[in-house]
Design an enzyme around this catalytic site. Sequence first.
Site, PDB file in Angstrom:
ATOM      1  N   GLY A 233       0.832  -1.196   0.000  1.00 23.92           N
ATOM      2  CA  GLY A 233       0.000   0.000   0.000  1.00 23.92           C
ATOM      3  C   GLY A 233       0.866   1.244   0.000  1.00 23.92           C
ATOM      4  O   GLY A 233       2.058   1.193   0.301  1.00 23.92           O
ATOM      5  N   CYS A 234       0.241   2.368  -0.337  1.00 23.61           N
ATOM      6  CA  CYS A 234       0.997   3.615  -0.442  1.00 23.61           C
ATOM      7  C   CYS A 234       1.474   4.102   0.919  1.00 23.61           C
ATOM      8  O   CYS A 234       2.659   4.398   1.102  1.00 23.61           O
ATOM      9  CB  CYS A 234       0.162   4.677  -1.144  1.00 23.61           C
ATOM     10  SG  CYS A 234      -1.523   4.846  -0.517  1.00 23.61           S
TER      11      CYS A 234
END
Lengths: 349, 349, 349, 349
Positions: C150-151
């Site tokens: 995920g970012c």
Amino acid sequence: MIKAGIVGATGYAGQQLLWILNNHKEVKVEFISSHSFAGENIGNIYKNYKKYFEKKLISLEEIKENLDKIDVLFLALPHGMSEKITKSALENNVKVIDLGADFRLDDSEIYEKWYKVKHNYPEINKNAVYGLPELYKEKIKNTKVVASPGCYPTSAILGVAPLLKNGLVDTKKIVVDSKSGVSGAGRSAKLDLIYAEVNENFKAYNVLKHRHTPEIKQEMDKLANGNINLVFTPHLLPINRGILSTIYLDVKDEFKESLTEEKIYEIYNEFYKNEYFVRVTENLPEIKNVKNSNICEIGVRYDKEFGNIVVVSAIDNLIKGAGGQAVQSMNILFGFEENEGLEFLSMYL
Amino acid sequence: MIKAGIVGATGYAGQQLLWILNNHKEVKVEFISSHSFAGENIGNIYKNYKKYFEKKLISLEEIKENLDKIDVLFLALPHGMSEKITKSALENNVKVIDLGADFRLDDSEIYEKWYKVKHNYPEINKNAVYGLPELYKEKIKNTKVVASPGCYPTSAILGVAPLLKNGLVDTKKIVVDSKSGVSGAGRSAKLDLIYAEVNENFKAYNVLKHRHTPEIKQEMDKLANGNINLVFTPHLLPINRGILSTIYLDVKDEFKESLTEEKIYEIYNEFYKNEYFVRVTENLPEIKNVKNSNICEIGVRYDKEFGNIVVVSAIDNLIKGAGGQAVQSMNILFGFEENEGLEFLSMYL
Amino acid sequence: MIKAGIVGATGYAGQQLLWILNNHKEVKVEFISSHSFAGENIGNIYKNYKKYFEKKLISLEEIKENLDKIDVLFLALPHGMSEKITKSALENNVKVIDLGADFRLDDSEIYEKWYKVKHNYPEINKNAVYGLPELYKEKIKNTKVVASPGCYPTSAILGVAPLLKNGLVDTKKIVVDSKSGVSGAGRSAKLDLIYAEVNENFKAYNVLKHRHTPEIKQEMDKLANGNINLVFTPHLLPINRGILSTIYLDVKDEFKESLTEEKIYEIYNEFYKNEYFVRVTENLPEIKNVKNSNICEIGVRYDKEFGNIVVVSAIDNLIKGAGGQAVQSMNILFGFEENEGLEFLSMYL
Amino acid sequence: MIKAGIVGATGYAGQQLLWILNNHKEVKVEFISSHSFAGENIGNIYKNYKKYFEKKLISLEEIKENLDKIDVLFLALPHGMSEKITKSALENNVKVIDLGADFRLDDSEIYEKWYKVKHNYPEINKNAVYGLPELYKEKIKNTKVVASPGCYPTSAILGVAPLLKNGLVDTKKIVVDSKSGVSGAGRSAKLDLIYAEVNENFKAYNVLKHRHTPEIKQEMDKLANGNINLVFTPHLLPINRGILSTIYLDVKDEFKESLTEEKIYEIYNEFYKNEYFVRVTENLPEIKNVKNSNICEIGVRYDKEFGNIVVVSAIDNLIKGAGGQAVQSMNILFGFEENEGLEFLSMYL
């Protein structure tokens, strides 16, 4: 592989040019120069380069002694500063691509009137070629000095060239209403450029007296073979980059009935059929479609009842309006593919 | 009707204060003063006032001769410049509300250490009252000098006061992570403040060394009756106005089990039940709910498993964090309704 | 030259991935697929591609029959949708790089608890490798399924890995305060995402319950070999792209005295010395230095008195936090240079 | 003290109107109504009101039974929805101020052509007064239905009224190039309105076919006593509020020589000398000077050589272009001071 120098590498146009040349597989950036930041590493001024492209900025004085190392010199300087450096470069057999205004106007008197600076070597100006590749590709091939167009003029001239060249529109009034992102004002610490003043604001500026006016008029006049009453109004957009020009023209009475929007699109598509960087679109252009790219996007609307044409033209002011266009000319000048190093598209966001 | 003078009226905090006083039915703005723009009309500096509020800015030197015309003097100056003017004002029986940092820290040594300036008249500082009305209303009523709090401290202190005052949280570490709109950096022509540098960017600055740190710590220590390990990090948001602080605290072990989010809200609602300008909200605060208003919005979340409390607190940095809070203190000082002239809400957009 | 398919090509992460692959000289984009825009040309959805990259989007149903044409399949889908497609791909000997959340959590129960979806083929999850190349390069080389991080986790984990791996910090509380540009919320027509609601606003959201929490904790726990009390707060920034995380840690008492900021930088520089995409910087990171690039920029500040460490870490959420990182894993997986097609830097503006 | 109802109170124009009426000392807001949010408290939809103004939104159906409680009804609805409610209101002796388009066009056929909706009660339209107080103050005093102007028309008509009324300009072509903040597009969840699509973008839309065209033309034609070839182009600015129109006109040949910029300013100053809300300025107007206020700012430039006039006109689209102008009409209609409740200036930031 050619070698290039960049003068004025720490302005917004200069650093954009550096970004492009740094990725260009036919070019090595031999030196970069800056008036304000001479002696510093570019990676400390523009931290995006840190670790990945480190190079010390040389002073304007040090350029001369480095001219023998390069094939082409890019100038991204305030007006009035390019002439002398260009002379030295030419004496060293270095080709010059000037992103500034010094050699854009054919008529030295008009230049002097609008820029309040004299041409000391008028023959340089005389031999310089206006570097709008979509109009002057052949001339660019054979010149030693390219005068790369201004950002507003690029969007305006490309937007109307097919109409003017085909003699479809009146010259008695053309309105160019342009809106530019803030990077067009350059990287300088002025009160009216600070964030809180520009953000959530919008304004026109230099109405009826912006210096790009004679440049736009010069090229439009040539295309139309006439003397156009041009009204040009620049505005400041609260965005970083991009120009969108909305241009208002009148169809000549004789064509009003027969012309259609479809025919106008045919004319545009024909005119630009070999131009990689022009996208004629039936949608209306938007800055986000072209930003961070060298593309000019153009759309047209026509109202037959009154003969009104509205053209919308969008570019990235720092690329097609500055650094990208300069590299496009360089590619032509040195016989590379015209789109070499310039194929990146907008990332949309 | 009282009469007021504003010194530093052309900074962002000063002009916001002027906006408020200009609408305040109990106040007449007798004079406005500016270092940079003395002699000019305010309507030429801030064109929002043109035609509607025209007044010439006097120089700092001209203040003295105008002190006998006013009841209260507002100072919105860089630190180190308020002391001398305050002394003159007090000698003329004029009350002073200082929006700067000069009188906020009880301990002159700490002030000197962080601000690198000495207190020449330490007795002024000694008698000044920290102008956070939600905590010091009674003291403000009786003082002659109000030291109006910093913007970050206002958001941080109001955010945690109920927890600290009730002894619910550990002092061994409190993290205040604050994000401020650009107007907090003032109206000055600096390269790192120009639009293209701030827009589409975000950064922390002065990490572990911002000057609001001792101010926040001083007030938190008093509330908690302890010595807090405070970590404060300010960040620069690409918006014009507003501060949002996210604050991380640990519940004392003894309360971990019994405490609930609901109980925390009860404590906050009780603590602020008489405070017009505090909105305790079960939603999470957002800057758009408070901007252009004097309101502080506070929300809380609690994770019982680990005893983690997260407080979110939002204000308008120029109003509750500067001009509005100063007027709130003035209202208290002069016996007006506390919300007189400050009832305007956020317009949302 | 390998061939790739992209599923979910019209989301912001998907289109960014497409942009990168389209420029990657070792990859041909064989097909692109979209749920919402199947049958349309990508150039009509994202007009930046018009004229330059034209391709029809196929439906999710049509993917199966196209699996035999590709070597690698990229999935950019909402959680819960990757498992089935991955199974088909594996049966067709196609490697999968999933940009979604389905295979990021080692423990299927934790996945189920946070995402409210079951793993139907838990063995896929078991064999998937967490695609953070700076930590798992060797494992990525040999896997068939990459779960691209995920970012938020990318920014947080890279930010603290050297400290945790070297056992320097306490596990009893780590605060990750992250701020993300709006593209992280995806391309969907929701009222709270429209311009006027987001612009000039700032807020925290999903406080103490964001789904990236277990992912960050999983990797931090592994690095620290412990059970961390992690507090993670995401915020919404009014910018298009970029994440900046400010991370608060406590040095273990035993190291408090001997540690210095300089030593911390040595540890970081050593840890990342072979990592092309990490820039350890003595300046504080800023989003504009990394946006539109695959670079993660990290800076650290240390306060010896209290043993407080503050780490700041910045990435482009759509590139290093999504499409770029996925391509970085692909490069490793297929034996290309790790930075192939990913060398573009931020354009700064 | 009069009593008012607001229909469509949760749109951006409606909530702005509510904000103003809530501060208006001669008005009590008796009810607020919403189609989408009936039954909810306004403080939950617009959290800026929470705690300070709490009121349940009634449904459109419930309006009828509440008409006997009010003196004036404000409608902020999509076009085609005002007629029926207006009829009921009039039957209840309630005056109506419609912020929508239903009664702005004198000619029902033109309305039908542009809006694709029929007038069922054409007599309402016939008796409605176009609520631009600077032109129709006397008529507004005596009407029962005010058709409050559109936002673009307000900026355009006020910008040119003195020139047209004095017969100075040609009617054969007037170009209105307008740029509006996003709130003008309303509060609705559309993909092309989400933040990442609008931010860092700029575009023209509805070129040659925007519905405000006949409204602008109608009023310009009346002022000029002619049949104007009007070209109107709206653009979408990445800001929350504000409209700036740049208007291009040609001086009639007979006046070209004798006219000067100074004389034009005299004409404007004379025309607007009694108009509180118009600020004629020698500077060029900017949105930040008028936003969050009911002021229209106008500047003019003249090029004698070609007879070109450029007018720049700026307003806040939600106030002078919607809610503020409606209240201005209400003040006139009910005999209050014209600027009652509307004296707030722009806060500049």
